[in-house]
Scaffold this motif. Structure first.
Motif, PDB file in Angstrom:
ATOM      1  N   GLY A  72       0.970  -1.331  -0.040  1.00 40.19           N
ATOM      2  CA  GLY A  72      -0.221   0.212  -0.050  1.00 40.19           C
ATOM      3  C   GLY A  72       0.785   1.235   0.203  1.00 40.19           C
ATOM      4  N   ILE A 320      -3.372   3.828   7.520  1.00 39.27           N
ATOM      5  CA  ILE A 320      -3.093   2.887   6.510  1.00 39.27           C
ATOM      6  C   ILE A 320      -1.987   1.970   6.985  1.00 39.27           C
ATOM      7  N   LEU A 324      -2.580  -2.124   6.823  1.00 33.64           N
ATOM      8  CA  LEU A 324      -2.059  -2.784   5.761  1.00 33.64           C
ATOM      9  C   LEU A 324      -1.306  -3.773   6.539  1.00 33.64           C
ATOM     10  N   ASN A 365     -11.968  -5.585   3.785  1.00 34.04           N
ATOM     11  CA  ASN A 365     -12.023  -4.004   4.183  1.00 34.04           C
ATOM     12  C   ASN A 365     -12.170  -4.072   5.608  1.00 34.04           C
ATOM     13  N   SER A 369      -8.432  -3.349   6.541  1.00 31.39           N
ATOM     14  CA  SER A 369      -8.270  -1.958   6.742  1.00 31.39           C
ATOM     15  C   SER A 369      -7.787  -1.257   5.440  1.00 31.39           C
ATOM     16  N   ALA A 370      -8.129  -1.936   4.400  1.00 31.67           N
ATOM     17  CA  ALA A 370      -7.345  -1.392   3.042  1.00 31.67           C
ATOM     18  C   ALA A 370      -8.259  -2.107   1.821  1.00 31.67           C
ATOM     19  N   SER A 408     -15.292   0.002   0.585  1.00 36.29           N
ATOM     20  CA  SER A 408     -14.070   0.492   1.243  1.00 36.29           C
ATOM     21  C   SER A 408     -14.422   1.610   1.877  1.00 36.29           C
ATOM     22  N   SER A 414     -10.701   1.839   7.729  1.00 34.50           N
ATOM     23  CA  SER A 414     -10.079   1.605   6.280  1.00 34.50           C
ATOM     24  C   SER A 414      -9.262   2.592   5.716  1.00 34.50           C
ATOM     25  N   ASP A 415      -8.437   2.576   4.897  1.00 37.80           N
ATOM     26  CA  ASP A 415      -7.671   3.461   4.061  1.00 37.80           C
ATOM     27  C   ASP A 415      -8.932   4.574   3.181  1.00 37.80           C
ATOM     28  N   ASN A 416      -9.783   3.877   2.675  1.00 40.77           N
ATOM     29  CA  ASN A 416     -10.767   4.913   1.945  1.00 40.77           C
ATOM     30  C   ASN A 416     -11.525   5.519   3.117  1.00 40.77           C
TER      31      ASN A 416
END
Length: 473
Positions: A72, A320, A324, A365, A369-370, A408, A414-416
């Motif tokens: 990531g 993130i 990840l 997700n 978490s990504a 996401s 999560s990253d998003n």
């Protein structure tokens, strides 16, 4: 523990470990008002403890976490570049100019529909939902609040458009990842998604049109004028400020990687801040790290304009990185594989395949978490069920994309989820109910799969190839 013999966890162990993480995540965010980064940090040690119990060495688990983070790093670079771009584009008057002209030309009755269409076209042309939300999305948030539309509803329209365009664009990294991991050509993957995506887009467009008509009657045009006047007092408003937007979108549409293209856009923001807004060069460059202070006297406008800069994204970067790494640990200990195996006996049709794949992608997700973790693990876990039941892999890539990409942004850690909440200024839990395209698309996918519509079997592919061979002869 160091003999080299490892085993998969039991379902009970997986439930206890992931349940402990979910308990931490929800309590930290909803009850204790603590940073989600701490929950993810503690979550690492929960999974590491499970891995050690299953016979893995600490070294192998650490390497798995680092490998997950490595997957990531591109997303982290893009995130930082978008932060710099937002900061300099506000200082350069680019975002304020878009908001100003948007308030003048967009009819309140179709604002939400226009928001979805503009963001979808931007994402389709550029292949990035993040870049689209960070440019067109921020501008539409300002216009929406100027028109009196609730911020969560506007954010839902933005994300519906961004994610639609992202998953239908051959330039999108999620499209490339979902198709590659499923063993499908990119254009076959897009063609496989298109019928359901277009049906869902039309339905969602109708929903946002109806919602927009409801709020149009509540628009206070005097408030629109107040916001427009405030923009003109704080910034030099000129059509020339659209040039950086056009240039950046053009570079992305031509296929330039997101990180250098968006970074170039941040440089253009500095140029506009100096040449158009009259800022000192040092102050203009500084907005790439931290936003300039804007005091318009209008609270919601100040919230939109006092944001951006690389420093504003550092909390998201931490999420993130931890997320990840958490996903890499889950992959190493086999947690998601165990969950997927427990679903196998229930997978006996195209409909159950769709449900299990979308569910697995969503769990990717939640626990990975990504989006990258979801799109990497889901095809790997679910592919054998498609092969066993005789369905083409483009069904797999489509369902993985819908389940991974469209959900996401709904997961707060999560990253998003972190990125969209920070860039739009609306919490994940607030905007998630309005991500109507995601809900409609997933619903249509499941219904049509159970009905056998838009489902492709291997036998159909072989028959088609045979006919093409005979025609060629």
């Amino acid at each position: 523990m160091n003999s080299g013999t490892t085993r998969l966890p039991s379902m009970l162990q997986v439930i206890l470990a992931l349940g402990a993480f979910l308990g931490l995540a929800f309590s930290f965010t909803a009850e204790l008002d603590l940073a989600i980064q701490l929950a993810l940090y503690i979550g690492w040690f929960i999974i590491i403890g499970l891995g050690l119990w299953l016979g893995h060495t600490y070294k192998s688990l650490e390497e798995a976490a680092l490998e997950g983070i490595n997957k990531g790093l591109v997303a982290i670079l893009i995130l930082l570049s978008v932060g710099a771009l937002v900061g300099t584009w506000i200082a350069g008057g680019i975002v304020p100019t878009i908001i100003y002209y948007g308030l003048q030309v967009i009819d309140p009755h179709i604002f939400l529909l226009a928001t979805m269409v503009i963001c979808s076209l931007t994402a389709l042309a550029t292949g990035t939902s993040w870049g689209s939300a960070g440019t067109a999305g921020i501008a539409m948030m300002g216009i929406g609040q100027g028109l009196g539309v609730p911020a969560p509803l506007t954010a839902g329209a933005i994300l519906s458009g961004c994610y639609f365009g992202d998953k239908m664009s051959p330039l999108s990294d999620s499209v490339v990842l979902a198709s590659t991991m499923s063993g499908v050509e990119i254009m076959d993957h897009i063609r496989g998604m298109m019928p359901i995506a277009l049906i869902s887009y039309v339905i969602t467009g109708i929903l946002f049109t109806v919602a927009g008509a409801h709020y149009a009657g509540q628009v206070d045009m005097s408030q629109v004028q107040i916001v427009s006047d405030a923009m003109q007092q704080q910034f030099v408003i000129t059509p020339w400020s659209f040039v950086p937007l056009i240039l950046v979108l053009g570079l992305l549409a031509k296929g330039m990687p997101s990180f250098p293209a968006i970074s170039f856009g941040a440089v253009l923001g500095i140029v506009w801040a100096v040449s158009v807004q009259g800022l000192d060069l040092r102050d203009a460059v500084a907005t790439g790290w931290a936003p300039a202070v804007v005091d318009s006297g209008i609270e919601f406008l100040d919230k939109i304009l006092n944001r951006g800069g690389v420093s504003s994204m550092l909390g998201s970067v931490a999420v993130i990185i931890f997320g990840l790494g958490f996903g890499g640990l889950l992959d190493k200990v086999g947690a998601l594989e165990v969950i997927a195996r427990s679903f196998e006996r229930f997978v006996n049709s195209a409909g159950s395949l769709a449900v299990s794949t979308i569910g697995t992608a969503f769990l990717g997700n939640v626990f990975g978490s990504a989006m990258y973790v979801s799109l990497i693990l889901t095809p790997k876990i679910c592919a054998k069920n498609y092969d066993r039941l005789g369905y083409q892999r483009k069904n797999l890539s489509r369902n993985a994309e819908f389940g991974g990409t469209l959900t996401s942004g709904m997961v707060p850690w999560s990253d998003n989820g972190i990125y969209m909440a920070s860039i739009l200024g609306v919490s994940t839990f607030a905007y998630a109910p309005y991500m109507w395209l995601s809900f409609v698309c997933i619903g249509v996918t499941i219904i049509t799969s159970y009905l056998g519509i838009f489902v492709h079997k291997v036998a159909d592919l072989k028959e088609s190839q045979q006919i093409q061979t005979e025609v060629a002869q």
